[in-house]
Design a protein around this motif. Structure first.
Motif, short mmCIF file in Angstrom:
data_model
loop_
_atom_site.label_atom_id
_atom_site.label_comp_id
_atom_site.label_asym_id
_atom_site.label_seq_id
_atom_site.Cartn_x
_atom_site.Cartn_y
_atom_site.Cartn_z
N GLU A 173 1.67 4.27 -4.19
CA GLU A 173 0.26 3.98 -3.91
C GLU A 173 -0.25 4.84 -2.75
OE1 GLU A 173 -2.70 0.32 -2.54
OE2 GLU A 173 -0.63 -0.11 -3.09
N GLN A 174 0.59 5.01 -1.73
CA GLN A 174 0.22 5.84 -0.59
C GLN A 174 -0.04 7.28 -1.04
OE1 GLN A 174 2.34 5.34 3.35
NE2 GLN A 174 3.22 7.29 2.75
N ARG A 177 -3.32 7.48 -3.11
CA ARG A 177 -4.52 7.41 -2.27
C ARG A 177 -4.76 8.75 -1.58
NH1 ARG A 177 -6.61 2.24 -1.21
NH2 ARG A 177 -5.36 0.52 -2.04
N SER A 180 -6.11 11.25 -4.25
CA SER A 180 -7.45 10.95 -4.76
C SER A 180 -8.51 10.89 -3.67
CB SER A 180 -7.43 9.61 -5.50
OG SER A 180 -7.16 8.54 -4.60
N MET A 182 -9.08 8.26 -2.01
CA MET A 182 -9.60 6.88 -2.00
C MET A 182 -8.71 6.05 -1.09
SD MET A 182 -10.41 6.40 -6.05
CE MET A 182 -11.27 7.70 -6.95
N SER A 183 -9.11 5.94 0.15
CA SER A 183 -8.25 5.32 1.15
C SER A 183 -8.34 3.80 1.19
CB SER A 183 -8.58 5.88 2.54
OG SER A 183 -9.94 5.63 2.86
N SER A 184 -9.36 3.22 0.58
CA SER A 184 -9.53 1.76 0.65
C SER A 184 -9.60 1.16 -0.75
CB SER A 184 -10.81 1.41 1.41
OG SER A 184 -11.96 1.76 0.64
N ASP A 185 -9.37 -0.17 -0.81
CA ASP A 185 -9.49 -0.87 -2.08
C ASP A 185 -10.93 -0.80 -2.60
OD1 ASP A 185 -6.83 -1.55 -2.01
OD2 ASP A 185 -7.17 -3.54 -1.16
N ASP A 187 -12.98 1.69 -2.30
CA ASP A 187 -13.14 3.00 -2.94
C ASP A 187 -12.59 2.97 -4.36
OD1 ASP A 187 -14.27 4.06 -0.65
OD2 ASP A 187 -12.35 4.80 0.12
N LEU A 188 -11.41 2.37 -4.52
CA LEU A 188 -10.78 2.31 -5.85
C LEU A 188 -11.61 1.47 -6.81
CD1 LEU A 188 -7.04 1.86 -4.79
CD2 LEU A 188 -8.02 3.86 -5.92
#
Length: 245
Positions: A173-174, A177, A180, A182-185, A187-188
């Motif tokens: 997951e790290q 992120r 992509s 997309m550092s936060s939930d 963003d996802l």
């Protein structure tokens, strides 16, 4: 570079040999190299490092200078992994469940600090001093249960499997992120929202769409590490109960 005169025997394991003595003008040591490697891996989203990058971090002109202390890149991996095994604790004197519970909780703390450890733990044999201490302590607490050797290690491996599997998921997951951006939930969720809306409109997966539209689907988290650890320990306790007359 082999760690002994017989590379077939050692298989790249660093534990067969002591590190080379430093030259008088050299500031390197096995301890310093491992500490720098851990810090470097912690900074990388994938946890991957190169010997060249490590040499640069240590101010060494050639990566070959490092091999005198760690033998090979596999040897460095052994040392890095064992450094993290040293963070895992086993409660002694209060029974097998307390012992494995602490192993699981402190193991999870360790992989959250060093997610790359999970990959190394699966790829290198746990034969370093910290790893052996952890296994020995856990097995000692299981000794009174009159389990077979396979079952005793099976109990330990069940908890470690949860720790390391969760660690691999965290590492992937790290890395995702980082790739992509997309550092936060949030963003996802924003990125997948149009697709989920289309899936819901098509109506082909109504149960999934109903779950995805529920604002409370993640509160509280349905499968925290600690909750799954309790489930695993409950299951192991059931196995013990089934063995009793």
């Amino acid at each position: 570079m082999p760690t002994s005169d017989n590379p077939t025997r050692s298989g790249g394991l660093v534990w067969f040999d002591e590190p080379a003595a430093p030259r008088a003008t050299e500031q390197l040591s096995r301890k310093r190299i491992v500490a720098a490697a851990v810090e470097l891996a912690d900074r990388e989203p994938t946890g991957e490092i190169t010997m060249r990058a490590l040499a640069a971090r240590l101010g060494v002109r050639s990566p070959m200078a490092l091999y005198r202390y760690v033998g090979s890149k596999d040897g460095l991996a052994d040392l890095m992994a064992d450094e993290v095994y040293g963070l895992i604790r086993v409660e002694r004197g209060n029974g097998w469940r307390a012992a494995l519970g602490e192993l699981g909780r402190t193991g999870w703390e360790a992989v959250r600090q060093h997610p790359w450890f999970a990959r190394l733990a699966f790829s290198r044999p746990p034969l370093g001093p910290h790893a052996l201490r952890m296994y020995d302590s856990a097995l000692a607490e299981l000794e009174p249960l009159d389990l077979s050797a396979a079952d005793r290690m099976g109990f330990v491996s069940t908890v470690l499997g949860h720790v390391l599997g969760s660690g691999l998921a965290l590492l992937e997951e790290q890395a995702m992120r980082a790739r992509s951006g997309m550092s936060s939930d949030a963003d996802l969720e924003a990125a997948v929202a149009p697709y989920l809306e289309r899936v819901a409109a098509e109506g082909g997966h109504p149960h999934f769409s109903r779950w995805a539209a529920d604002p409370g689907r993640h509160a509280p988290a349905p499968q925290s590490f600690e909750r799954i650890l309790d489930w695993l320990l409950d299951g192991l306790a059931t196995q013990l109960a089934d063995r009793r007359p």
